[in-house]
Design a protein around this motif. Structure first.
Motif, PDB file in Angstrom:
ATOM      1  N   GLY A 189       0.819  -1.211   0.000  1.00  0.00           N
ATOM      2  CA  GLY A 189       0.000   0.000   0.000  1.00  0.00           C
ATOM      3  C   GLY A 189       0.848   1.254   0.000  1.00  0.00           C
ATOM      4  O   GLY A 189       0.519   2.244   0.638  1.00  0.00           O
ATOM      5  N   GLN A 190       1.923   1.247  -0.770  1.00  0.00           N
ATOM      6  CA  GLN A 190       3.019   2.192  -0.652  1.00  0.00           C
ATOM      7  C   GLN A 190       2.846   3.457  -1.496  1.00  0.00           C
ATOM      8  O   GLN A 190       2.029   3.532  -2.399  1.00  0.00           O
ATOM      9  CB  GLN A 190       4.327   1.519  -1.065  1.00  0.00           C
ATOM     10  N   GLY A 191       3.703   4.435  -1.163  1.00  0.00           N
ATOM     11  CA  GLY A 191       3.867   5.632  -1.967  1.00  0.00           C
ATOM     12  C   GLY A 191       5.265   6.169  -1.730  1.00  0.00           C
ATOM     13  O   GLY A 191       5.997   5.679  -0.863  1.00  0.00           O
ATOM     14  N   ILE A 192       5.634   7.172  -2.509  1.00  0.00           N
ATOM     15  CA  ILE A 192       6.941   7.816  -2.376  1.00  0.00           C
ATOM     16  C   ILE A 192       6.721   9.305  -2.177  1.00  0.00           C
ATOM     17  O   ILE A 192       5.929   9.922  -2.906  1.00  0.00           O
ATOM     18  CB  ILE A 192       7.811   7.611  -3.636  1.00  0.00           C
ATOM     19  N   TYR A 193       7.418   9.886  -1.208  1.00  0.00           N
ATOM     20  CA  TYR A 193       7.310  11.325  -0.992  1.00  0.00           C
ATOM     21  C   TYR A 193       8.706  11.936  -0.915  1.00  0.00           C
ATOM     22  O   TYR A 193       9.519  11.512  -0.085  1.00  0.00           O
ATOM     23  CB  TYR A 193       6.536  11.638   0.293  1.00  0.00           C
ATOM     24  N   PRO A 194       9.013  12.914  -1.778  1.00  0.00           N
ATOM     25  CA  PRO A 194      10.317  13.586  -1.719  1.00  0.00           C
ATOM     26  C   PRO A 194      10.338  14.580  -0.569  1.00  0.00           C
ATOM     27  O   PRO A 194       9.758  15.660  -0.667  1.00  0.00           O
ATOM     28  CB  PRO A 194      10.406  14.282  -3.086  1.00  0.00           C
ATOM     29  N   ASP A 195      10.975  14.208   0.515  1.00  0.00           N
ATOM     30  CA  ASP A 195      10.890  14.958   1.765  1.00  0.00           C
ATOM     31  C   ASP A 195      12.220  15.641   2.071  1.00  0.00           C
ATOM     32  O   ASP A 195      13.194  14.984   2.454  1.00  0.00           O
ATOM     33  CB  ASP A 195      10.507  14.003   2.898  1.00  0.00           C
ATOM     34  N   THR A 196      12.258  16.942   1.925  1.00  0.00           N
ATOM     35  CA  THR A 196      13.505  17.676   2.158  1.00  0.00           C
ATOM     36  C   THR A 196      13.950  17.594   3.607  1.00  0.00           C
ATOM     37  O   THR A 196      15.150  17.628   3.892  1.00  0.00           O
ATOM     38  CB  THR A 196      13.339  19.148   1.757  1.00  0.00           C
ATOM     39  N   THR A 197      13.018  17.453   4.537  1.00  0.00           N
ATOM     40  CA  THR A 197      13.419  17.373   5.943  1.00  0.00           C
ATOM     41  C   THR A 197      14.122  16.062   6.253  1.00  0.00           C
ATOM     42  O   THR A 197      14.871  15.970   7.227  1.00  0.00           O
ATOM     43  CB  THR A 197      12.206  17.520   6.890  1.00  0.00           C
ATOM     44  N   GLN A 198      13.863  15.033   5.449  1.00  0.00           N
ATOM     45  CA  GLN A 198      14.519  13.740   5.632  1.00  0.00           C
ATOM     46  C   GLN A 198      15.733  13.584   4.716  1.00  0.00           C
ATOM     47  O   GLN A 198      16.445  12.591   4.794  1.00  0.00           O
ATOM     48  CB  GLN A 198      13.529  12.600   5.369  1.00  0.00           C
ATOM     49  N   GLY A 199      15.913  14.528   3.820  1.00  0.00           N
ATOM     50  CA  GLY A 199      17.087  14.501   2.953  1.00  0.00           C
ATOM     51  C   GLY A 199      16.952  13.631   1.728  1.00  0.00           C
ATOM     52  O   GLY A 199      17.960  13.272   1.110  1.00  0.00           O
ATOM     53  N   GLY A 200      15.726  13.284   1.342  1.00  0.00           N
ATOM     54  CA  GLY A 200      15.560  12.457   0.151  1.00  0.00           C
ATOM     55  C   GLY A 200      14.176  11.864   0.039  1.00  0.00           C
ATOM     56  O   GLY A 200      13.248  12.248   0.766  1.00  0.00           O
ATOM     57  N   ALA A 201      14.032  10.911  -0.878  1.00  0.00           N
ATOM     58  CA  ALA A 201      12.745  10.267  -1.112  1.00  0.00           C
ATOM     59  C   ALA A 201      12.425   9.293   0.019  1.00  0.00           C
ATOM     60  O   ALA A 201      13.268   8.485   0.422  1.00  0.00           O
ATOM     61  CB  ALA A 201      12.758   9.533  -2.444  1.00  0.00           C
ATOM     62  N   VAL A 202      11.201   9.384   0.505  1.00  0.00           N
ATOM     63  CA  VAL A 202      10.719   8.498   1.568  1.00  0.00           C
ATOM     64  C   VAL A 202       9.742   7.489   0.977  1.00  0.00           C
ATOM     65  O   VAL A 202       8.777   7.873   0.301  1.00  0.00           O
ATOM     66  CB  VAL A 202      10.026   9.310   2.680  1.00  0.00           C
ATOM     67  N   LEU A 203      10.010   6.215   1.203  1.00  0.00           N
ATOM     68  CA  LEU A 203       9.067   5.150   0.896  1.00  0.00           C
ATOM     69  C   LEU A 203       8.175   4.972   2.117  1.00  0.00           C
ATOM     70  O   LEU A 203       8.659   4.704   3.214  1.00  0.00           O
ATOM     71  CB  LEU A 203       9.810   3.846   0.609  1.00  0.00           C
ATOM     72  N   TYR A 204       6.859   5.138   1.946  1.00  0.00           N
ATOM     73  CA  TYR A 204       5.936   4.918   3.069  1.00  0.00           C
ATOM     74  C   TYR A 204       4.955   3.810   2.682  1.00  0.00           C
ATOM     75  O   TYR A 204       4.678   3.572   1.501  1.00  0.00           O
ATOM     76  CB  TYR A 204       5.218   6.210   3.467  1.00  0.00           C
ATOM     77  N   TYR A 205       4.406   3.135   3.685  1.00  0.00           N
ATOM     78  CA  TYR A 205       3.626   1.927   3.434  1.00  0.00           C
ATOM     79  C   TYR A 205       2.920   1.515   4.710  1.00  0.00           C
ATOM     80  O   TYR A 205       3.092   2.138   5.767  1.00  0.00           O
ATOM     81  CB  TYR A 205       4.558   0.801   2.962  1.00  0.00           C
ATOM     82  N   HIS A 206       2.130   0.449   4.643  1.00  0.00           N
ATOM     83  CA  HIS A 206       1.605  -0.172   5.854  1.00  0.00           C
ATOM     84  C   HIS A 206       2.175  -1.585   5.989  1.00  0.00           C
ATOM     85  O   HIS A 206       2.624  -2.183   5.001  1.00  0.00           O
ATOM     86  CB  HIS A 206       0.068  -0.201   5.864  1.00  0.00           C
ATOM     87  N   TYR A 207       2.173  -2.091   7.198  1.00  0.00           N
ATOM     88  CA  TYR A 207       2.667  -3.444   7.460  1.00  0.00           C
ATOM     89  C   TYR A 207       2.083  -3.912   8.784  1.00  0.00           C
ATOM     90  O   TYR A 207       1.482  -3.127   9.528  1.00  0.00           O
ATOM     91  CB  TYR A 207       4.205  -3.456   7.532  1.00  0.00           C
ATOM     92  N   VAL A 208       2.225  -5.208   9.070  1.00  0.00           N
ATOM     93  CA  VAL A 208       1.862  -5.683  10.401  1.00  0.00           C
ATOM     94  C   VAL A 208       3.134  -6.056  11.153  1.00  0.00           C
ATOM     95  O   VAL A 208       4.083  -6.595  10.573  1.00  0.00           O
ATOM     96  CB  VAL A 208       0.880  -6.872  10.382  1.00  0.00           C
ATOM     97  N   ASN A 209       3.132  -5.711  12.413  1.00  0.00           N
ATOM     98  CA  ASN A 209       4.215  -6.093  13.315  1.00  0.00           C
ATOM     99  C   ASN A 209       3.808  -7.414  13.958  1.00  0.00           C
ATOM    100  O   ASN A 209       2.833  -7.473  14.719  1.00  0.00           O
ATOM    101  CB  ASN A 209       4.417  -5.007  14.374  1.00  0.00           C
ATOM    102  N   THR A 210       4.541  -8.486  13.653  1.00  0.00           N
ATOM    103  CA  THR A 210       4.152  -9.813  14.122  1.00  0.00           C
ATOM    104  C   THR A 210       4.233  -9.942  15.638  1.00  0.00           C
ATOM    105  O   THR A 210       3.658 -10.880  16.205  1.00  0.00           O
ATOM    106  CB  THR A 210       5.029 -10.891  13.466  1.00  0.00           C
ATOM    107  N   ASN A 211       4.915  -9.025  16.303  1.00  0.00           N
ATOM    108  CA  ASN A 211       4.949  -9.035  17.767  1.00  0.00           C
ATOM    109  C   ASN A 211       3.670  -8.460  18.362  1.00  0.00           C
ATOM    110  O   ASN A 211       3.417  -8.613  19.559  1.00  0.00           O
ATOM    111  CB  ASN A 211       6.138  -8.226  18.281  1.00  0.00           C
TER     112      ASN A 211
END
Length: 326
Positions: free
Chosen positions: A279-301
């Motif tokens: 369920g991803q997207g990419i955002y060019p984020d200057t505060t992070q210094g580059g392209a951010v891959l964002y998504y959803h996931y489940v934490n198995t813990n």
């Protein structure tokens, strides 16, 4: 000998890329981090992050930092969509883009497993709850027997033309040109990604330009219901990518395999306690210094339920010419 050496080096490079997909811990998240199909943007006026997601007629959350704390602000399309389809008060898979003075929010109207679907759009100048005007259908729609399922849209500007990529299962991913004010289609759709195997489990496309290539990201595999029936290992959601020098393709993966013939290089897959990222997207984020891959996931813990999915993000490295999470 020279060709053999070059070929071996190329294979080693691809092999290194694929193996580097390994364990990358998602970036920190605090506050309201339960999310499905996130869409991310920063408001230009004050730098505040807005995150849109499936559920509650498109949920809006805000934060002063990517890591949070995130706060749920309420619904974007408070009255539901004007599109006359079942599911018009249960909206999915948002995409958020700024065009001129407006923020455009694309959303899907459908029901699970149905091909009776359409992509709608709303707009706002601030993105705040209560500020959105629903503009209804973009003209991207499907019904039983259509080549595609009209959900999961994403908008990109290529040159002077806007394009929407969309699709889920059936014929997988399609693309269509949009009008200069990108609320309606303005041409014929073409197929840009397809996997003929199994149930054609490809969806959630996102097109991102990083010179000199357009990168077509998509989710592949089983997305949901992990708490009741998990797929065979490796068949769960993962994030893949192909690229092209033209926005309309043809797209190929890191081995040169066509994206319309089952190609797709894995960017992020299950690892450690991270399961089923997508369920991803990419955002060019200057505060992070580059392209951010964002998504959803489940934490198995924590748990495998759809309602337990979490907001994940990683910076991307492009040192190989292909995106690698860091």
């Amino acid at each position: 000998m020279l060709f053999s050496t070059f070929f071996a080096t190329a294979l080693l490079s691809v092999s290194s890329l694929i193996s580097s997909v390994a364990a990358q811990t998602p970036g920190a998240c605090s506050g309201d981090c339960n999310v499905h199909d996130p869409a991310l943007i920063r408001r230009t006026s004050d730098g505040k992050y807005f995150r849109f997601s499936t559920g509650n007629k498109i949920t809006i959350a805000t934060s002063s930092a990517l890591a949070g704390p995130w706060t749920n602000q309420g619904s974007a399309i408070t009255g539901g969509s004007s599109i006359a389809l079942t599911g018009n008060d249960d909206l999915w898979a948002p995409d958020i883009q700024k065009v001129g003075d407006y923020y455009y929010l694309y959303y899907s109207v459908s029901t699970f497993g149905s091909q009776a679907s359409a992509i709608g759009v709303a707009r706002s100048t601030t993105m705040e709850v209560g500020s959105w005007t629903d503009l209804g259908s973009t003209g991207i729609a499907s019904s039983s027997g259509s080549a595609y399922n009209a959900i999961d849209s994403n908008l990109i500007l290529a040159g002077s033309t806007y394009y929407a990529t969309f699709g889920s299962f059936w014929g997988d991913i399609y693309q269509v040109p949009m009008a200069s004010t990108p609320t309606k289609t303005a041409g014929t759709s073409i197929q840009v990604a397809y996997n003929s195997s199994g149930s054609h489990a490809v969806e959630g496309s996102f097109t991102y330009y990083r010179s000199p290539y357009y990168y077509l990201f998509f989710s592949s595999g089983t997305c949901c219901g992990f708490d009741t029936s998990r797929p065979a290992q490796g068949a769960e959601y993962r994030i893949n990518v192909c690229r092209s020098s033209s926005v309309t393709g043809p797209y190929v993966d890191a081995t040169g395999k066509s994206c319309t013939a089952g190609g797709g290089t894995t960017v992020l897959a299950s690892h450690d306690n991270v399961y089923g990222p997508g369920g991803q997207g990419i955002y060019p984020d200057t505060t992070q210094g580059g392209a951010v891959l964002y998504y959803h996931y489940v934490n198995t813990n924590i748990g495998y339920g759809d309602g337990q999915k979490l907001f994940g993000w990683n910076l991307l490295s492009w040192s190989t010419g292909w995106p690698v999470p860091t």
